[in-house]
Design an enzyme around this catalytic site. Structure first.
Site, PDB file in Angstrom:
ATOM      1  N   GLN A 103      -3.134 -16.740 -10.895  1.00  0.00           N
ATOM      2  CA  GLN A 103      -4.374 -16.468 -10.169  1.00  0.00           C
ATOM      3  C   GLN A 103      -5.244 -17.721 -10.222  1.00  0.00           C
ATOM      4  OE1 GLN A 103      -7.952 -14.259 -11.541  1.00  0.00           O
ATOM      5  NE2 GLN A 103      -7.335 -12.726 -10.032  1.00  0.00           N
ATOM      6  N   HIS A 170      -8.432 -15.915  -6.211  1.00  0.00           N
ATOM      7  CA  HIS A 170      -9.452 -14.986  -6.733  1.00  0.00           C
ATOM      8  C   HIS A 170     -10.685 -15.043  -5.840  1.00  0.00           C
ATOM      9  CE1 HIS A 170     -11.713 -12.480  -9.264  1.00  0.00           C
ATOM     10  NE2 HIS A 170     -11.450 -12.998 -10.451  1.00  0.00           N
ATOM     11  N   ALA A 172     -12.895 -12.223  -5.751  1.00  0.00           N
ATOM     12  CA  ALA A 172     -13.550 -10.961  -6.123  1.00  0.00           C
ATOM     13  C   ALA A 172     -14.599 -11.161  -7.205  1.00  0.00           C
ATOM     14  CB  ALA A 172     -12.489  -9.967  -6.597  1.00  0.00           C
ATOM     15  N   TYR A 175     -17.423 -14.134  -8.303  1.00  0.00           N
ATOM     16  CA  TYR A 175     -17.130 -15.542  -8.538  1.00  0.00           C
ATOM     17  C   TYR A 175     -17.296 -16.330  -7.236  1.00  0.00           C
ATOM     18  CZ  TYR A 175     -15.524 -14.058 -13.127  1.00  0.00           C
ATOM     19  OH  TYR A 175     -15.464 -13.537 -14.403  1.00  0.00           O
ATOM     20  N   ARG A 223      -7.245 -11.593  -3.842  1.00  0.00           N
ATOM     21  CA  ARG A 223      -7.946 -10.498  -4.528  1.00  0.00           C
ATOM     22  C   ARG A 223      -9.392 -10.491  -4.069  1.00  0.00           C
ATOM     23  NH1 ARG A 223      -8.940  -8.585 -10.826  1.00  0.00           N
ATOM     24  NH2 ARG A 223      -7.815  -6.636 -10.542  1.00  0.00           N
ATOM     25  N   ARG A 337      -5.784  -2.808 -18.332  1.00  0.00           N
ATOM     26  CA  ARG A 337      -5.973  -2.533 -19.762  1.00  0.00           C
ATOM     27  C   ARG A 337      -4.846  -1.709 -20.358  1.00  0.00           C
ATOM     28  NH1 ARG A 337     -10.795   0.733 -19.471  1.00  0.00           N
ATOM     29  NH2 ARG A 337     -10.166   0.984 -17.305  1.00  0.00           N
TER      30      ARG A 337
END
Length: 369
Positions: A103, A170, A172, A175, A223, A337
């Site tokens: 990523q 990335h 999302a 950021y 993403r 997670r």
């Protein structure tokens, strides 16, 4: 046929062949001293591949720009020693039968001056804002924009050269790319600000530059999210028509797969339809999508204001997830997670051993698991 059989159907994305529909979601762990993915990082990803994960998306890894990093000890994706470390990661995952994508990440305004190793370099943002209305970051010039686009393109090039199977950009969670998307933090009056189309131009040009480096047959994932870590209630679009206007230029620029981040995958995106964010994205673009958000767990990672603080998350039923996957709402499922807590999550689920899965604890994110 088992209740979870659809999770274990193979999927081909261009030249990328996946053994199943399970994706390891990217999760920052701050465990790469000197910004180098070391042998512990190699082992961390190897275990998830051995555990049956079809596609691993690495933790965010910073592109070659002075302000890309916002946190200590995160891995970088440039420099001889760092890329050598990533080559070991990719090789280990392949040896275990998995597929992997780095990523590529730029933290933008989430960077604070003083964060090592870049020291006093401030965060870079479209309009000098990390949150709406507060200018306390560096406002990017046209040259800054060009430099960051080039940094992402070089990262994509190096991902392919290092033996990775795909690359994820990335865009999302508040950021840098998302700060361009978000009207609250993008108040520019040039070609990169104003309309929804203009606010998506930066990411569109990044995708185009990456595509030019990797060719037509290398999978590019983007993403994206509505929510921001600065504001969980923030939304880029409020209707399917706006969503289509936002997504189609990115799709046409070369995105092969959209990774659609929600805090809770089961929540419908718009009134009048049960489709979640990944479902609407697939419907409007025709591209494969990845759903993500508390899969296999009964509690969010980041509680909203007024909710309970961080706590252990128990395992949860996959019934609704499977109903949605079986209906074709989305194509892949990212597990975060739950896979930190259970490196063999995929194998356990396939063997109908969900009762053996252990709960998630926050301290697991920084454990060498």
């Amino acid at each position: 046929m088992t209740a979870t059989a659809a999770l274990f159907e193979p999927l081909t994305l261009g030249t990328l062949e996946l053994a199943n529909r399970i994706v390891m979601a990217p999760m920052t762990r701050n465990l790469s001293p000197g910004n180098v993915p070391n042998d512990n990082v190699v082992e961390y990803y190897r275990r998830r591949a051995e555990g049956g994960t079809g596609l691993i998306v690495t933790e965010g890894t910073c592109v070659n720009h002075i302000a890309a990093s916002g946190y200590p000890n995160v891995p970088y994706f440039w420099g001889e020693e760092r890329l050598a470390g990533w080559k070991k990661v990719a090789a280990a995952v392949h040896d275990a039968g998995g597929r992997i994508a780095p990523q590529l990440w730029h933290c933008g305004g989430m960077r604070r001056a003083g964060t090592p190793p870049e020291g006093d370099v401030n965060g870079y943002t479209p309009s000098g804002m990390n949150v709406p209305g507060k200018k306390n970051r560096h406002e990017m010039s046209a040259q800054d924009i060009a430099d960051v686009i080039q940094a992402f393109a070089e990262g994509a090039r190096d991902a392919k050269a290092c033996g990775f199977d795909a690359v994820e950009i990335h865009g999302a969670h508040g950021y840098l790319l998302d700060q361009f998307f978000w009207e609250g933090t993008n108040q520019r009056d040039d070609a990169y600000g104003g309309s929804l189309e203009n606010r998506g131009r930066f990411a569109k040009e990044i995708v185009e530059a990456c595509r030019a480096e990797v060719g037509s047959d290398f999978t590019i994932i983007l993403r994206w999210s509505q929510w921001k870590q600065q504001d969980y209630t923030a939304r880029l679009v409020s209707s399917p028509a706006e969503l289509e206007q936002f997504l189609l230029p990115l799709s046409e620029a070369g995105v092969d797969v959209f990774h659609c981040s929600q805090r809770r995958f089961w929540e419908p995106e718009f009134e009048g339809s049960e489709l979640n964010l990944a479902g609407w994205t697939k419907k409007l673009t025709g591209k494969p999508t990845i759903t993500v958000g508390s899969v296999g767990l009964n509690a969010d990672f980041i509680p909203a204001p007024g909710e309970t603080t961080f706590k252990e998350a128990e395992t949860a039923s996959l019934d609704e997830l499977m109903q949605r996957l079986n209906s074709g709402e989305f194509d892949l499922v990212a597990v975060g997670r739950a896979m930190i807590a259970n490196p063999d999550w995929a194998n356990r689920v396939q063997a109908a051993e969900s009762e053996a899965l252990v709960p998630f604890r926050k301290d697991m994110l920084t454990a060498l698991a």
